[in-house]
Design a protein around this motif. Structure first.
Motif, PDB file in Angstrom:
ATOM      1  N   LYS A 142     -28.607 -51.977 -23.072  1.00 29.61           N
ATOM      2  CA  LYS A 142     -29.715 -51.021 -23.077  1.00 29.61           C
ATOM      3  C   LYS A 142     -29.206 -49.581 -23.022  1.00 29.61           C
ATOM      4  N   CYS A 183     -30.204 -46.619 -25.615  1.00 32.56           N
ATOM      5  CA  CYS A 183     -30.780 -45.333 -25.200  1.00 32.56           C
ATOM      6  C   CYS A 183     -29.901 -44.171 -25.649  1.00 32.56           C
ATOM      7  N   LEU A 191     -30.760 -41.081 -28.055  1.00 33.87           N
ATOM      8  CA  LEU A 191     -30.450 -39.690 -27.688  1.00 33.87           C
ATOM      9  C   LEU A 191     -29.823 -38.961 -28.881  1.00 33.87           C
ATOM     10  N   TYR A 224     -27.861 -32.460 -16.872  1.00 31.56           N
ATOM     11  CA  TYR A 224     -28.116 -33.638 -17.719  1.00 31.56           C
ATOM     12  C   TYR A 224     -26.807 -34.152 -18.337  1.00 31.56           C
ATOM     13  N   TYR A 247     -34.278 -35.224 -21.483  1.00 38.31           N
ATOM     14  CA  TYR A 247     -35.382 -35.744 -20.671  1.00 38.31           C
ATOM     15  C   TYR A 247     -35.875 -37.082 -21.219  1.00 38.31           C
ATOM     16  N   PHE A 287     -34.219 -39.138 -22.967  1.00 42.90           N
ATOM     17  CA  PHE A 287     -33.175 -40.135 -22.737  1.00 42.90           C
ATOM     18  C   PHE A 287     -33.371 -40.782 -21.360  1.00 42.90           C
ATOM     19  N   ILE A 288     -33.622 -39.949 -20.355  1.00 42.20           N
ATOM     20  CA  ILE A 288     -33.822 -40.490 -19.003  1.00 42.20           C
ATOM     21  C   ILE A 288     -35.098 -41.324 -18.955  1.00 42.20           C
ATOM     22  N   ASN A 317     -36.413 -43.009 -21.439  1.00 45.05           N
ATOM     23  CA  ASN A 317     -36.089 -44.289 -22.100  1.00 45.05           C
ATOM     24  C   ASN A 317     -35.303 -45.201 -21.176  1.00 45.05           C
ATOM     25  N   LEU A 318     -34.320 -44.603 -20.535  1.00 46.32           N
ATOM     26  CA  LEU A 318     -33.403 -45.376 -19.708  1.00 46.32           C
ATOM     27  C   LEU A 318     -34.131 -46.033 -18.536  1.00 46.32           C
TER      28      LEU A 318
END
Lengths: 336, 336
Positions: free
Chosen positions: A29, A33, A37, A323, B324, B326-327, B329-330
């Motif tokens: 996963k 992700c 990105l 980030y 943002y 990406f987080i 989704n994660l």
């Protein structure tokens, strides 16, 4: 014989406390992700080539369009008004600073601060008169090794004071945009065989070309998961006479993580994850400047005896850095 | 009886295609990395309170210090020059716009667009003359329900044209900073019991208080992993007479994800992950403005009959948004 040198400062990654140790790349996963990105970066804001502006925008517009969104851009003619552009012939430089002693990086292959086998090899740093360096540039075939003035300790303001006013102490509109003076100004001149291996800097960088051209390969910070690192034993090149160089380990310094892929000939069998990355190529000509944003990976080559001056401004350790470090942490794993 | 309403536009999350479905929070290495993200945010750039500036900075400085790093700030006296500040008495407003018909959100409990049991309940939207609304504000005990003008469809420029020039069509220095005109300007006036439940907007927001005060709870985008969401069936309040309200499901609209924790009384037994989050509280007084950056979670209350005007500017879908998402989704997982 092993010569112990002082601890080298690997400036470009000096804030990289928690270096990405990703190898051979993420899975599951997390990988999905990270791929989203990268693909969303392309959809949202990345350009497939480096955009070129014909005029320098206002400091506010520059900050809004390029610095804040962390996007590289070429500024056509940004330094064409520098007297250096017309003045810096070899004749002029020999006359003005021929007797100055400068620090020159010497390697057998053009790769200073780069992997070679299991080593991260730094150049032999040789002090010589600038006139000697010019002679080497003019007849490289007569000198063993590849020579490059590439010392990133603000050498332009430290070692080249006599020609400083031909260029500049700062880039005024950029200083205004980011509200700071430059932290370092570096003078670059060297052989077309000299290569700066792929790395990132914790600086906002304005890279100005005075003569010749520079070729950059740039990759965004969001490519981090696809760019493999390895740990290398630190070493240094040393000429042992008759044009031969040896690699001397530096046990005191130990090992450093460095990017183990060459973007000019990426080994995709070994590092298939690199295929997900987004390199862009650009050439920066004399009189032009490249805004190279903080944390962008870059690989640099140049035309023979190309001269450039770059300005490093401290980056902001803000939400973007926050980030970025998160992704670095997430992807980190011990490297064999 | 179930009344089918038109599809509501839940504006605040309209770009949130891939809403965070995190519940009951992340675990393992991901959790560790997310905790480092939050703690490093505090070390690097977040403030423990919302900073207050006594003067409005230049557009460039504002962009550099607040917009680019996505940090909230209160601008003391930023709109104290608006004629509205001294003019907007109930007497004046009744005289100027008493006969205008405005849209008012009515709820039994002050919560419009908020969870109630298994429902995400939208307010009853009632059209009434502004003079009637003022009477309700003056004697709320005589009217069942809690009344709030909170329509976020640029109601200030659409419904309040007669008093528009008492305030402003835009915040000039902010428009200059981000290089845009506002996308919407909203007028807010309502009961002290009216609460805007925690949510985020895909806008840069300048929130200006004309009279009374607004109380905000703000949480940075990096708090996303600690803020639990649930899926709720969409419904709407409807007064059924004698001060009673019923909740009417809207099957056509289906369900929406919404934040299921109340920052005023967080249920930490149910959502222990919320303890890792970083809420900051601030009060914005008449004449002052809050810069509320895009993607910051916010919960809002106000003094009774407080009047405010806010300006929504389209956000940039840039590298910060990329990270943002990406987080998001994660951390995403299906919610029961």
């Amino acid at each position: 014989m092993i010569i112990i040198r002082g601890n080298p400062v690997i400036r470009s990654d000096r804030r990289g406390k928690n270096q990405n140790m990703l190898n051979p790349g993420p899975a599951g996963k997390l990988k999905e992700c990270l791929m989203a990105l990268s693909s969303e970066a392309k959809e949202l804001y990345l350009n497939s080539t480096v955009p070129v502006l014909d005029a320098v925008p206002s400091p506010l517009q520059f900050h809004r369009d390029w610095v804040a969104p962390n996007k590289p851009v070429i500024l056509k003619g940004a330094v064409k008004h520098w007297p250096a552009i017309r003045k810096w012939s070899h004749y002029y430089l020999r006359d003005k600073i021929g007797d100055e002693v400068v620090s020159v990086a010497v390697t057998p292959n053009g790769y200073a601060d780069a992997p070679n086998g299991n080593f991260f090899v730094m150049p032999e740093e040789r002090n010589m008169k600038f006139s000697k360096f010019l002679s080497i540039m003019e007849e490289p075939e007569n000198y063993p090794g590849v020579f490059y003035i590439q010392k990133q300790n603000s050498n332009f303001t430290e070692e080249f004071t006599k020609i400083l006013d031909d260029a500049a102490h700062e880039i005024p509109w950029f200083s205004e945009a980011i509200g700071k003076e430059p932290d370092a100004v570096n003078f670059w001149m060297g052989d077309h065989r000299a290569v700066t291996s792929m790395h990132k800097d914790h600086y906002e960088n304005i890279y100005c070309v005075v003569s010749g051209f520079k070729d950059f390969i740039l990759q965004p910070p969001t490519d981090l998961p696809w760019i493999p690192y390895k740990k290398y034993q630190v070493a240094v090149y040393k000429e042992i006479g008759s044009g031969e160089f040896k690699i001397e380990e530096n046990h005191q310094t130990g090992s450093v993580p460095w990017i183990c892929i060459d973007p000019l000939k990426p080994d995709l069998e070994k590092y298939p994850q690199y295929e997900h990355s987004n390199p862009v190529h650009c050439r920066v000509h004399a009189g032009d400047a490249l805004y190279l944003p903080s944390l962008w990976f870059h690989h640099v080559r140049q035309s023979h005896a190309c001269i450039a001056v770059n300005f490093w401004y401290d980056m902001e350790f803000d939400i973007k850095y926050n980030y970025y470090k998160f992704i670095e942490n997430l992807c980190s794993q011990e490297v064999q």
